[in-house]
Design a protein around this motif. Sequence first.
Motif, short mmCIF file in Angstrom:
data_model
loop_
_atom_site.label_atom_id
_atom_site.label_comp_id
_atom_site.label_asym_id
_atom_site.label_seq_id
_atom_site.Cartn_x
_atom_site.Cartn_y
_atom_site.Cartn_z
N UNK A 810 -36.10 68.36 -19.54
CA UNK A 810 -36.27 69.59 -20.41
C UNK A 810 -37.58 69.36 -21.38
N UNK A 811 -38.79 68.97 -20.79
CA UNK A 811 -39.87 68.77 -21.56
C UNK A 811 -41.01 69.28 -20.79
N UNK A 812 -41.78 70.22 -21.58
CA UNK A 812 -43.09 70.90 -20.93
C UNK A 812 -44.29 69.76 -20.97
N UNK A 813 -44.42 68.84 -20.20
CA UNK A 813 -45.38 67.96 -20.18
C UNK A 813 -46.76 68.45 -20.03
N UNK A 814 -47.73 67.98 -20.55
CA UNK A 814 -49.20 68.04 -20.22
C UNK A 814 -49.94 66.71 -20.62
N UNK A 815 -50.33 66.21 -19.67
CA UNK A 815 -50.98 64.55 -19.88
C UNK A 815 -52.66 64.72 -19.93
N UNK A 816 -53.02 63.60 -20.51
CA UNK A 816 -54.44 63.04 -20.45
C UNK A 816 -54.35 61.80 -20.38
N UNK A 817 -55.71 61.02 -20.13
CA UNK A 817 -56.09 59.58 -20.02
C UNK A 817 -57.26 59.38 -20.62
N UNK A 818 -57.10 58.11 -21.35
CA UNK A 818 -58.14 57.63 -21.96
C UNK A 818 -58.55 56.12 -21.25
N UNK A 819 -59.60 55.80 -21.16
CA UNK A 819 -60.37 54.65 -20.35
C UNK A 819 -60.69 53.58 -21.53
N UNK A 820 -60.32 52.31 -21.28
CA UNK A 820 -60.79 51.43 -22.36
C UNK A 820 -61.53 50.28 -21.59
N UNK A 821 -62.52 49.78 -22.23
CA UNK A 821 -63.24 48.42 -21.95
C UNK A 821 -63.68 47.67 -23.26
N UNK A 822 -64.29 46.61 -23.21
CA UNK A 822 -64.49 45.61 -24.27
C UNK A 822 -65.29 46.16 -25.44
N UNK A 823 -66.12 47.33 -25.00
CA UNK A 823 -66.79 48.04 -26.21
C UNK A 823 -65.93 48.95 -27.00
N UNK A 824 -65.08 49.56 -26.38
CA UNK A 824 -64.32 50.82 -26.90
C UNK A 824 -63.46 51.51 -26.06
N UNK A 825 -63.15 52.78 -26.64
CA UNK A 825 -62.21 53.68 -25.70
C UNK A 825 -63.00 54.88 -25.42
N UNK A 826 -62.86 55.55 -24.17
CA UNK A 826 -63.44 56.72 -23.87
C UNK A 826 -62.98 57.72 -24.59
N UNK A 827 -63.70 59.17 -24.42
CA UNK A 827 -62.95 60.26 -24.88
C UNK A 827 -61.90 60.59 -23.96
N UNK A 828 -60.86 61.25 -24.58
CA UNK A 828 -59.84 61.70 -23.72
C UNK A 828 -60.20 62.85 -22.66
N UNK A 829 -59.48 62.32 -21.52
CA UNK A 829 -59.89 63.40 -20.51
C UNK A 829 -59.36 64.75 -20.86
N UNK A 830 -59.92 65.79 -19.88
CA UNK A 830 -59.14 66.99 -20.28
C UNK A 830 -57.69 67.12 -19.57
N UNK A 831 -56.87 67.83 -20.34
CA UNK A 831 -55.53 67.76 -20.11
C UNK A 831 -55.26 68.28 -18.65
N UNK A 832 -54.02 67.62 -18.15
CA UNK A 832 -53.58 68.26 -16.79
C UNK A 832 -52.81 69.35 -17.17
N UNK A 833 -52.44 70.17 -15.73
CA UNK A 833 -51.46 71.22 -15.85
C UNK A 833 -50.42 70.84 -16.46
N UNK A 834 -49.70 71.80 -17.02
CA UNK A 834 -47.98 71.46 -17.26
C UNK A 834 -47.35 71.40 -16.17
N UNK A 835 -46.33 70.68 -16.54
CA UNK A 835 -45.01 70.37 -15.73
C UNK A 835 -43.87 70.34 -16.58
#
Length: 1288
Positions: A810-835
């Motif tokens: 009973x949680x209305x989820x929405x996900x996003x992904x952040x990539x990381x390398x040795x320089x730093x973190x990327x901007x978050x991805x656009x959100x996924x559809x809700x589930x």
Amino acid sequence: MRRLAARGAAGDVGEVAAPAADSTDCAQGRSPRPPRLIDLCAIWDPGVFLPAAGWKRASGTARRRLNEAEAVSGLSSVREAQVERLEAARPCRPGSRERDPVLRMARQQPPPWVHTAILLCLLNLTGAIEIPMDLSQPPTITKQSVKDHIVDPRDNILIECEAKGNPAPSFHWTRNSRFFNIAKDPRVSMRRRSGTLVIDFRSGGRPEEYEGEYQCFARNKFGTALSNRIRLQVSKSPLWPKENLDPVVVQEGAPLMLQCNPPPGLPSPVIFWMSSSMEPITQDKRVSQGHNGDLYFSNVMLQDMQTDYSCNARFHFTHTIQQKNAFTLKVLTNNPYNDSSLRNHPDMYSARGVAERTPSFMYPQGTASSQMVLRGMDLLLECIASGVPTPDIAWYKKGGDLPSDKAKFENFNKALRITNVSEEDSGEYFCLASNKMGSIRHTISVRVKAAPYWLDEPKNLILAPGEDGRLVCRANGNPKPTVQWMVNGEPLQSAPPNPNREVAGDTIIFRDTQISSRAVYQCNTSNEHGYLLANAFVSVLDVPPRMLSPRNQLIRVILYNRTRLDCPFFGSPIPTLRWFKNGQGSNLDGGNYHVYENGSLEIKMIRKEDQGIYTCVATNILGKAENQVRLEVKDPTRIYRMPEDQVVKRGTTVQLECRVKHDPSLKLAVSWLKDDEPLYIGNRMKKEDDSLTIFGVAERDQGSYTCVASTELDQDLAKASLTVLADQATPTNRLAALPKGRPDRPRDLELTDLAERSVRLTWIPGDDNNSPITDYVVQFEEDQFQPGVWHDHSKFPGSVNSAVLRLSPYVNYQFRVIAINEVGSSHPSLPSERYRTSGAPPESNPADVKGEGTRKNNMEITWTPMNATSAFGPNLRYIVKWRRRETRETWNNVTVWGSRYVVGQTPVYVPYEIRVQAENDFGKGPEPDTVIGYSGEDYPRAAPTDVKIRVLNSTAISLQWNRVYPDTVQGQLREYRAYYWRESSLLKNLWVSQKRQQASFPGDRPRGVVSRLFPYSNYKLEMVVVNGRGDGPRGETKEFTTPEGVPSAPRRFRVRQPNLETINLEWDHPEHPNGILIGYTLKYVAFNGTKLGKQIVENFSPNQTKFTVQRADPVSRYRFTLSARTQVGSGEAVTEESPAPPNEAYTNNQADIATQGWFIGLMCAIALLVLILLIVCFIKRSRGGKYPVREKKDVPLGPEDPKEEDGSFDYSDEDNKPLQGSQTSLDGTIKQQESDDSLVDYGEGGEGQFNEDGSFIGQYTVKKDKEETEGNESSEATSPVNAIYSLA
């Protein structure tokens, strides 16, 4: 490129002393005698190995054979253990080099006496307080021999017993429970200042005559301490009985056991099997040695009679190896041809005509047996089976699994060893022997018994007069051990009665202890498997606090590390210790600080603002003491540009960067390792501060390179690999030259594999921008409880782009992904559809349930609300239940949507049982735990009674009272509190402040001490009880008077000097007389520099506040010390010095400076300078003259020479002209031009002469190819006279 996880930092070490060495002997400054090692390469004597010339002199074959025999039989483990003991016993040599370079590298870190083991060390933060050795104390045993003491019969016997105490203890011994008279035996002596016995056999004697049980007694006037009962045994290595062995006849395929039966030795010998020609017997699953030393053949093969079999016994203490006569085998076979090709035949036995048979046990016999083992020892279970083919052995435990962390298999799975056995290892074990013909099993019932082991070992008890205490001696074992108490070595029952002492089983309770109670108590706990003996003394002392560590220590630590500031102290009664920073603020404890019982202050994470001066203050009723520690916080050492993995061609040049940032106040050292070994910097390599360059790379340069940047406090490491290509391939390290950046955001998020509690999330990685992606972070957001807030869900390695996510109901989820390398973190991805996941009843209940009263007639129940991922459904609510504890009332309940509920109309401070259960529209959560809460408190209804006051000294009193009944407290008893105020002073007309003060006594206690009172005053005091609500009613007002004390320092002490003959002194009366003043004491002494005159003492009446001193001479100064006196004694003194006379500087120069070396040197330098100036002036006056140089030339001057024709130079016309060969700069200075000329161009073959000081005195001529003018000017430039002119 990899940063190693081996960073070290001395966060809790700094500049104070680190542990001296690893071994105990090294830590105590001793160099122990290493044990002798047996020389296995020995001269052959029939049946016996004797120590001979040494291992190094042995032939290579003999050494190889013995090493193989050791490896097969387990002798190597014994020898390795001896080598380890020898290594541990090496003398402590400062600066000794470690053979293992990696270990040496690791030890370059500060000892963590740190920090990481780190801490492992190291101090016992809650250990017993040690009495300083300058104070009186009973004896304490510090060193003794082991309980079972086995000695070498060829050496002198040493039985150790050392103790400390003040006064130094005396020693005596018992042997077999009877007094051992050392003086009557000329072979026995006792070491000086020690109880260690030395039995000398250099003049003859049998060591066996001294076997027995010894016990050492250390005694001084405060008590007697006992050592363990030391059982002395002499090592024995009896000879093997001579016997003639007939050949052993056996049918091929039959089982066989060759018995060893070694002679009984002390300790038991180590057994191994060899042939008579010193060849080791190869052992495997078919042929192996049992734990009893016998050699077992599961089935005999024809090749077994190719050698003979001899059992060898190695005796440790005598360093001998004895050999039994060899067994010879005669194998009867149906196939007399020993074809070696059949040994690897898949059906070897059938091929040789050997009948196959089911397994049977050779050891142990039968189907069941039992074994007893002591707790803490190793359990060894053994099963050896015969059969054709050779059976396999497997081990099992009935009703459970084998302990994986302690169990290991030995001897080709025929033995099971369980280390450090405990009670849970008892039970039934069985071994299963199986081959293709069948299987059998043998059950071994294991019983675990235990010699006594400590639960609470008695500790030394240090008490102040009148204090209470207890000694606890609690041990366990199987069977249950008995406890016997002794005092000063005698049974407690026969000791003189002590009304202040009470024995309650394993505890001795002391009440109102007095000086006469000092003694050493022994606790002996024993059962049939052994005993434990512990000494613990009771010392009664009245000692003000003192600090035991050096003052003003400097501790240097690394930023963000954990550190500990030590402040060892002593006092009796045990002082309370508080820490302050920079002399300000409140006591440091809590938050980032933690104070241990021994006074150490731990700072959990060092920050820059933690730098400063820390003061520890120890206080008891007798006074206080303090010490300071200066803490300096240093920046960590960091490699911010690390070496990178590179692939290069052979013959090229490669550079590995290693740029380091470190604290500038620390000395940095950068070193390199290759393949974890120290790198030798050869002529093809160049090491700089921030890089390593390798010229002409070869194949041998390939490997891993580690940069180690270290300071005296920490270090950092970074590793990179270098790959060398033998062909002309293009180097692949192209990324190193490209700019790096943060990765681009992942894109195209997709949800698949939708399930009730999981979903698969897939994404497309963005560009890594020349730096590989190392991690992906998946975040989620839900729109019910915290919409718009993103939470971390999980983390995945950079090599994946799809993952299964575990979800909550009973949680209305929405996900996003952040990539990381040795320089730093990327901007978050656009959100996924809700589930949205489907709902379910809650699987947990709220945490932190509490019940506390906010008023005297209520109870507030609170809890931490559950979040969205634990709600599991809509309309989350809480069912709150409560009822009074220990009653059979029905539960009251209410449903709440918030996080608190108030129960009203409750009795005062009664316990309640509380339960809070979660519920949603899908159902209720699990049954909640019961929590105990209390209703509100009311003010206490009673005051302490029978308050008794005892004056301890002029500033402290002791209080004793009757505790109140618990039902009158009406809450939780926080403390007893004494309110007191100074009513008046016993001195007339002295105004005093009547401000009320308080002293708190936490807990339910019947006594306490009030200190910091004013002497010679009348006081009043009232006692109250305090609970969480506040103070109870005041008790009866008590009055007491403090006795006279010493006064404070006189105020405004002034020293004036109106002239050179007199000094006037003036002062005011002390601010706190603390009694009736009877006068003043003035001490003064004349001094001149470091010279002191005779001290003069003047006593004045209490009304005199002026004094005039007649100076003895006009040069000396005076130091005055003034104190006031009462009948008790002199108080605090104030010190002043007379001002310096006007002519003191002159006098000091006249008296002291004239004899100083620097002054004499200065005068000599001034005289030399004056002499040089006189010479220069003389030369200036002579500049108009002419200096003939024509006769020194080899050729005449040319017509262009501007000099006079008579061969002289007129220097008066050349004063302001630059020399030829020089050029004038814009600022007028003369700069020498570069020249290819040198002294080599002059003279005859370089045969010029030089003075002893190296100056050139030879004549030289001009090069023939130079012009005359150049020759003249060169001669002029190098002339000594011109050098003097340049000074002018």
